[in-house]
Write a protein that holds these residues in place. Structure first.
Motif, PDB file in Angstrom:
ATOM      1  N   ALA A 102      44.895  61.864 -70.407  1.00 52.25           N
ATOM      2  CA  ALA A 102      44.415  60.813 -71.091  1.00 52.25           C
ATOM      3  C   ALA A 102      42.858  60.847 -71.426  1.00 52.25           C
ATOM      4  N   PHE A 103      41.972  61.871 -70.684  1.00 58.09           N
ATOM      5  CA  PHE A 103      40.702  61.971 -71.051  1.00 58.09           C
ATOM      6  C   PHE A 103      40.549  63.522 -70.942  1.00 58.09           C
ATOM      7  N   PRO A 104      40.502  64.136 -72.019  1.00 51.97           N
ATOM      8  CA  PRO A 104      40.613  65.537 -72.448  1.00 51.97           C
ATOM      9  C   PRO A 104      39.142  65.877 -72.331  1.00 51.97           C
ATOM     10  N   LYS A 125      36.839  65.130 -69.992  1.00 54.08           N
ATOM     11  CA  LYS A 125      36.651  65.212 -68.643  1.00 54.08           C
ATOM     12  C   LYS A 125      37.424  66.286 -68.002  1.00 54.08           C
ATOM     13  N   THR A 126      36.926  66.585 -66.595  1.00 54.22           N
ATOM     14  CA  THR A 126      37.406  67.512 -65.828  1.00 54.22           C
ATOM     15  C   THR A 126      39.058  67.192 -65.490  1.00 54.22           C
ATOM     16  N   SER A 127      39.917  68.113 -65.785  1.00 50.69           N
ATOM     17  CA  SER A 127      41.322  67.828 -65.616  1.00 50.69           C
ATOM     18  C   SER A 127      41.685  68.074 -64.239  1.00 50.69           C
ATOM     19  N   PRO A 128      42.514  66.990 -63.567  1.00 58.59           N
ATOM     20  CA  PRO A 128      42.753  67.409 -62.322  1.00 58.59           C
ATOM     21  C   PRO A 128      43.932  68.549 -62.164  1.00 58.59           C
ATOM     22  N   LEU A 129      44.346  68.985 -63.344  1.00 63.78           N
ATOM     23  CA  LEU A 129      45.469  70.093 -63.279  1.00 63.78           C
ATOM     24  C   LEU A 129      44.794  71.243 -63.649  1.00 63.78           C
ATOM     25  N   ALA A 130      43.486  71.484 -63.786  1.00 68.27           N
ATOM     26  CA  ALA A 130      42.830  72.534 -64.313  1.00 68.27           C
ATOM     27  C   ALA A 130      42.984  73.828 -63.313  1.00 68.27           C
ATOM     28  N   ARG A 131      42.943  73.321 -62.041  1.00 68.16           N
ATOM     29  CA  ARG A 131      43.128  74.513 -61.009  1.00 68.16           C
ATOM     30  C   ARG A 131      44.586  75.211 -61.108  1.00 68.16           C
ATOM     31  N   PRO A 190      50.418  69.257 -70.376  1.00 61.33           N
ATOM     32  CA  PRO A 190      50.650  70.022 -69.262  1.00 61.33           C
ATOM     33  C   PRO A 190      51.957  70.015 -68.680  1.00 61.33           C
ATOM     34  N   ALA A 191      52.531  69.038 -68.863  1.00 60.13           N
ATOM     35  CA  ALA A 191      53.932  69.141 -68.137  1.00 60.13           C
ATOM     36  C   ALA A 191      55.043  70.062 -68.824  1.00 60.13           C
TER      37      ALA A 191
END
Length: 394
Positions: A119-121, A123-129, A149-150
């Motif tokens: 939703a917020f490309p 900003k830091t992605s919670p899935l980045a790690r 991502p999915a």
């Protein structure tokens, strides 16, 4: 700690994007159904928890104000695909701890067509790690890293399971089972039967992942009312189903390691399941019916292992023997699961609990699991959060 009773459940039929009511209407209708099932007025609810992802903050208030503005605390919960289970866990925790006698969990989603993206490309992605771990462990290209991502993450899960010996026939068979179960569910969207051959004839959408391996986005809502036993007796609530075990987990170190299946939620799910079995005082062999997180057919197969139903090398045989359906060791996703109902993120966990409550009461009509006494619910969200709840006939 007070025993938590499932007082009432309610759900609206899931719909394709563009064909549903607005989220607040769906949610309020699900809550009305749950309250009617419990035989309670909304004024009896002392706290409410609303799970959703694709709506503005305080959407829970917008939904519940249709039932009245009673001044109770309303907490909005976003934990990705496990938002509804998060709402339920918090409502149950409030009752168990004695903070309130009666609480409500509602989950809803009014989704758009197409694959879910961030939703917020900017900003830091919670899935980045997780993405970086998959890039290292599974060779995700820079181009693949830009996909929703999915799609890329569960596509890696498909390949990883295939590398461990899980066949395409097995993965397709899970979809066939989902459609067969859904034929008996008025809440599911995809009820038409499919064959393994039809599924495997469709072109891949990411490496070896085929389109029908994935659940579709959908719109829907579900609600669950919980209370303690004293409240149930005082208000004439039937206490037919009780929460007897719970496990909750965020990522473990394995979730960022070199095993793709662990990155894709298996270690997290196994941790939550171990907690739930221990708190319930049971093991996997004691479970009769399961609603698990089958957002992709590969995630259902992976979850068999995480929940202790079989070992990885046994998945093909487990499915071929029908141990995931009626007449086998377990009935898994009798509702049709996400593969047939779709996946309205905030509603999913509570829809699972609603189905299992009906199963334990003997009210699931054409999809009833005979003599079901113990039920397990499993729901995960990327980023990550995992929930396992165990219910029994009280």
């Amino acid at each position: 700690m007070s025993r938590v009773i499932v007082a009432g459940v309610g759900m609206v039929p899931f719909r394709k994007p563009g064909q549903s009511d607005a989220y607040d209407v769906m949610a309020s209708n699900a809550v009305r159904a749950a309250l009617a099932d419990a035989g309670l007025e909304y004024e009896r609810v002392q706290q409410a928890y609303a799970g959703f992802v694709h709506a503005d903050s305080c959407a829970g208030q917008a939904a519940l104000y249709h039932l009245g503005a009673t001044g109770i605390p309303i907490y909005n919960v976003n934990n990705n695909c496990s938002s509804g289970s998060s709402a339920f866990a918090l409502a149950a925790q409030a009752v168990a701890a004695g903070a309130v006698d009666c609480a409500l969990a509602v989950g809803f989603e009014q989704m758009d067509r197409g694959a879910i993206d961030v939703a917020f490309p900017h900003k830091t992605s919670p899935l980045a790690r997780h993405h970086r771990a998959l890039q290292r462990a599974h060779g995700l290209t820079d181009e693949e890293m830009q996909l929703p991502p999915a799609l890329s993450m569960f596509g890696c899960q498909v390949e990883a399971l295939e590398a461990q010996g899980v066949t395409a026939h097995t993965l397709a068979s899970i979809v066939v089972k989902a459609r067969r179960h859904a034929a008996q569910s008025p809440y599911a969207i995809l009820r038409e039967p499919l064959t393994v051959e039809e599924i495997l004839e469709t072109p891949p959408i990411f490496r070896t992942m085929r389109r029908l391996y994935a659940c579709p986005p959908s719109c829907g809502a579900a609600a669950v009312v919980v209370c303690n036993e004293a409240f149930a007796r005082r208000h004439g609530v039937r206490g037919g189903v009780a929460l007897v075990g719970q496990g909750v987990s965020s990522d473990l170190p394995a979730g960022f390691g070199d095993d793709v299946v662990d990155i894709m939620l298996q270690s997290l799910s196994a941790n939550a399941a171990a907690q739930a079995y221990e708190s319930a005082g049971i093991g996997p062999d004691d479970v009769d019916v399961i609603e698990l997180h089958d957002c992709f057919t590969s995630n259902e197969a992976s979850s068999y292992v995480a929940l202790g139903l079989c070992k990885t090398e046994e998945i093909n045989g487990f499915v071929a023997a029908g141990d995931n359906t009626y007449g086998g060791r377990y009935v898994i996703c009798p509702s049709g699961g996400l593969l047939a109902k779709g996946h309205p993120l905030g509603a999913t966990g509570l829809a699972q609990i609603t189905e299992l409550t009906w199963q334990l009461r003997g009210e699931a009509q054409g999809r009833q699991v005979a003599s079901a006494r113990t039920a397990l619910q499993h729901n995960v969200g990327l980023g990550s959060a995992g929930f396992v709840h165990v219910f029994q006939r009280a």
